[in-house]
Design an enzyme around this catalytic site. Structure first.
Site, PDB file in Angstrom:
ATOM      1  N   HIS A  63       0.849  -1.198   0.000  1.00  0.00           N
ATOM      2  CA  HIS A  63       0.000   0.000   0.000  1.00  0.00           C
ATOM      3  C   HIS A  63       0.878   1.239   0.000  1.00  0.00           C
ATOM      4  O   HIS A  63       2.094   1.146   0.128  1.00  0.00           O
ATOM      5  CB  HIS A  63      -0.994  -0.014   1.168  1.00  0.00           C
ATOM      6  CG  HIS A  63      -0.365   0.110   2.520  1.00  0.00           C
ATOM      7  ND1 HIS A  63       0.390  -0.878   3.091  1.00  0.00           N
ATOM      8  CD2 HIS A  63      -0.391   1.132   3.420  1.00  0.00           C
ATOM      9  CE1 HIS A  63       0.797  -0.490   4.285  1.00  0.00           C
ATOM     10  NE2 HIS A  63       0.347   0.733   4.506  1.00  0.00           N
ATOM     11  N   HIS A  82       1.470   3.965   1.868  1.00  0.00           N
ATOM     12  CA  HIS A  82       2.008   4.782   2.961  1.00  0.00           C
ATOM     13  C   HIS A  82       3.530   4.938   2.855  1.00  0.00           C
ATOM     14  O   HIS A  82       4.225   4.000   2.454  1.00  0.00           O
ATOM     15  CB  HIS A  82       1.628   4.170   4.315  1.00  0.00           C
ATOM     16  CG  HIS A  82       0.184   4.391   4.681  1.00  0.00           C
ATOM     17  ND1 HIS A  82      -0.496   3.609   5.577  1.00  0.00           N
ATOM     18  CD2 HIS A  82      -0.703   5.328   4.240  1.00  0.00           C
ATOM     19  CE1 HIS A  82      -1.752   4.059   5.680  1.00  0.00           C
ATOM     20  NE2 HIS A  82      -1.893   5.090   4.877  1.00  0.00           N
ATOM     21  N   ASP A 118       6.018   4.872   4.871  1.00  0.00           N
ATOM     22  CA  ASP A 118       6.925   3.910   5.525  1.00  0.00           C
ATOM     23  C   ASP A 118       6.994   2.590   4.751  1.00  0.00           C
ATOM     24  O   ASP A 118       7.759   1.691   5.118  1.00  0.00           O
ATOM     25  CB  ASP A 118       6.537   3.673   6.999  1.00  0.00           C
ATOM     26  CG  ASP A 118       5.168   3.044   7.180  1.00  0.00           C
ATOM     27  OD1 ASP A 118       4.201   3.533   6.561  1.00  0.00           O
ATOM     28  OD2 ASP A 118       5.057   2.049   7.929  1.00  0.00           O
ATOM     29  N   HIS A 119       6.238   2.477   3.660  1.00  0.00           N
ATOM     30  CA  HIS A 119       6.268   1.276   2.820  1.00  0.00           C
ATOM     31  C   HIS A 119       6.839   1.547   1.420  1.00  0.00           C
ATOM     32  O   HIS A 119       7.236   0.608   0.738  1.00  0.00           O
ATOM     33  CB  HIS A 119       4.860   0.667   2.699  1.00  0.00           C
ATOM     34  CG  HIS A 119       4.304   0.243   4.033  1.00  0.00           C
ATOM     35  ND1 HIS A 119       4.111  -1.075   4.372  1.00  0.00           N
ATOM     36  CD2 HIS A 119       3.963   0.971   5.119  1.00  0.00           C
ATOM     37  CE1 HIS A 119       3.649  -1.130   5.617  1.00  0.00           C
ATOM     38  NE2 HIS A 119       3.555   0.092   6.093  1.00  0.00           N
ATOM     39  N   HIS A 179      -7.285  -0.745   5.836  1.00  0.00           N
ATOM     40  CA  HIS A 179      -6.198   0.157   6.262  1.00  0.00           C
ATOM     41  C   HIS A 179      -6.050   1.271   5.217  1.00  0.00           C
ATOM     42  O   HIS A 179      -6.068   2.455   5.539  1.00  0.00           O
ATOM     43  CB  HIS A 179      -4.921  -0.654   6.415  1.00  0.00           C
ATOM     44  CG  HIS A 179      -3.724   0.134   6.838  1.00  0.00           C
ATOM     45  ND1 HIS A 179      -3.585   0.655   8.105  1.00  0.00           N
ATOM     46  CD2 HIS A 179      -2.599   0.486   6.165  1.00  0.00           C
ATOM     47  CE1 HIS A 179      -2.427   1.303   8.188  1.00  0.00           C
ATOM     48  NE2 HIS A 179      -1.813   1.215   7.020  1.00  0.00           N
ATOM     49  N   HIS A 196       5.174  -4.573  10.671  1.00  0.00           N
ATOM     50  CA  HIS A 196       5.562  -3.849  11.884  1.00  0.00           C
ATOM     51  C   HIS A 196       5.754  -4.775  13.083  1.00  0.00           C
ATOM     52  O   HIS A 196       5.063  -5.787  13.217  1.00  0.00           O
ATOM     53  CB  HIS A 196       4.505  -2.801  12.242  1.00  0.00           C
ATOM     54  CG  HIS A 196       4.452  -1.651  11.288  1.00  0.00           C
ATOM     55  ND1 HIS A 196       5.277  -0.561  11.397  1.00  0.00           N
ATOM     56  CD2 HIS A 196       3.681  -1.445  10.197  1.00  0.00           C
ATOM     57  CE1 HIS A 196       5.005   0.293  10.411  1.00  0.00           C
ATOM     58  NE2 HIS A 196       4.040  -0.223   9.669  1.00  0.00           N
TER      59      HIS A 196
END
Ligand code: ZN
Ligand code: FE
Length: 258
Positions: free
Chosen positions: A56, A58, A60-61, A112, A170
């Site tokens: 996805h 975001h 941090d990805h 999410h 995570h």
């Protein structure tokens, strides 16, 4: 044969690095930072990063994608309906891709984020790269979808074989299990898992991968249909929840402020 290592990033992310020793090719899932992957490649001369798998959008990805792609030429796979930097190969529910000789099925899991996908490898040892949807002991926050969408997405994952290894993004397992223990104080699987995870974290060790069977026994977000979970939620809200979906929605709201 595929080897899988976790490359830590930021405070609690793991970049999953899949390695195929015969061809010395590797692939990475959700590189929110390029540096750990580039450091691994520098320490392993001869290896080539061939693929980048994104669950996805975001940061941090995805924040490491463009640098990794520029330096390695890796092909970028990611959800078709989200804005993924450098994406070469748009994917949606039902698609199938081959990476390092592994066939991976794409499952759409809105909740999410609306376009969130996960990657499933069906084999005698099944693998699931679950991004921020199914966590060890918990699930991702519902940012873009509805709790009902998240519930149905998790229910789809709950149908996978019990021995499926769960590689999420995570290290949230300890706080997730503390919540699970509050939901089901008498669940001995949760008690035992919480004690094990406390030990691992004291030693600075990773708590992943999990298995789907363990999640079904200890993850409250996969247990909304169980009477003890419903009773606890009913008691807290002082009202009857008429469906597992309603129990799930209340669980998610409770966890958000736990
Ligand atoms: Zn996320
Ligand atoms: Fe994340």
């Amino acid at each position: 044969m595929i080897l899988i290592d976790a490359l830590p990033a930021f405070t609690d992310n793991y970049l999953w690095l899949l390695q195929e020793p015969q061809s010395q090719r590797c692939a990475v899932v959700d590189p929110g930072d390029a540096a750990p992957v580039l450091a691994w490649l520098a320490a392993h001369p001869g290896w080539q990063l061939s693929d980048i798998l994104i669950t996805h959008h975001h940061p941090d990805h995805v924040a490491g994608v463009l640098q990794l792609k520029a330096q390695t030429g890796a092909r970028v796979h990611g959800p078709a309906t989200e804005n993924i930097p450098g994406r070469d190969h748009p994917l949606g529910d039902g698609d199938c891709i081959e990476v390092l000789g592994l066939s991976l099925q794409v499952i759409g899991v809105p909740g999410h984020t609306l376009g969130h996908i996960v990657y499933y490898h069906a084999a005698s040892q099944p693998l699931l790269f679950s991004g921020d949807t199914l966590f060890a002991g918990g699930c991702g926050r519902v940012f873009e979808g509805t709790p009902a969408q998240m519930y149905h997405s998790l229910q789809r994952l709950a149908q996978l074989p019990g021995n499926t290894l769960i590689y999420c993004t995570h290290e949230y397992t300890l706080s997730n299990l503390q919540f699970a223990h509050a939901v089901e104080p008498h669940n001995t699987v949760i008690q035992q898992r919480l004690a094990e995870v406390q030990q691992l974290r004291l030693q600075g060790r990773i708590t992943l991968p999990s298995t789907l069977a363990l999640e079904l026994d200890s993850n409250p977000f996969l247990r909304a249909q169980h009477a003890c979970v419903k009773e606890q939620i009913d008691r807290r809200a002082n009202c009857q929840h008429l469906s597992a979906e309603a129990v799930f929605t209340s669980l998610r709201a409770w966890k958000n402020q736990f």
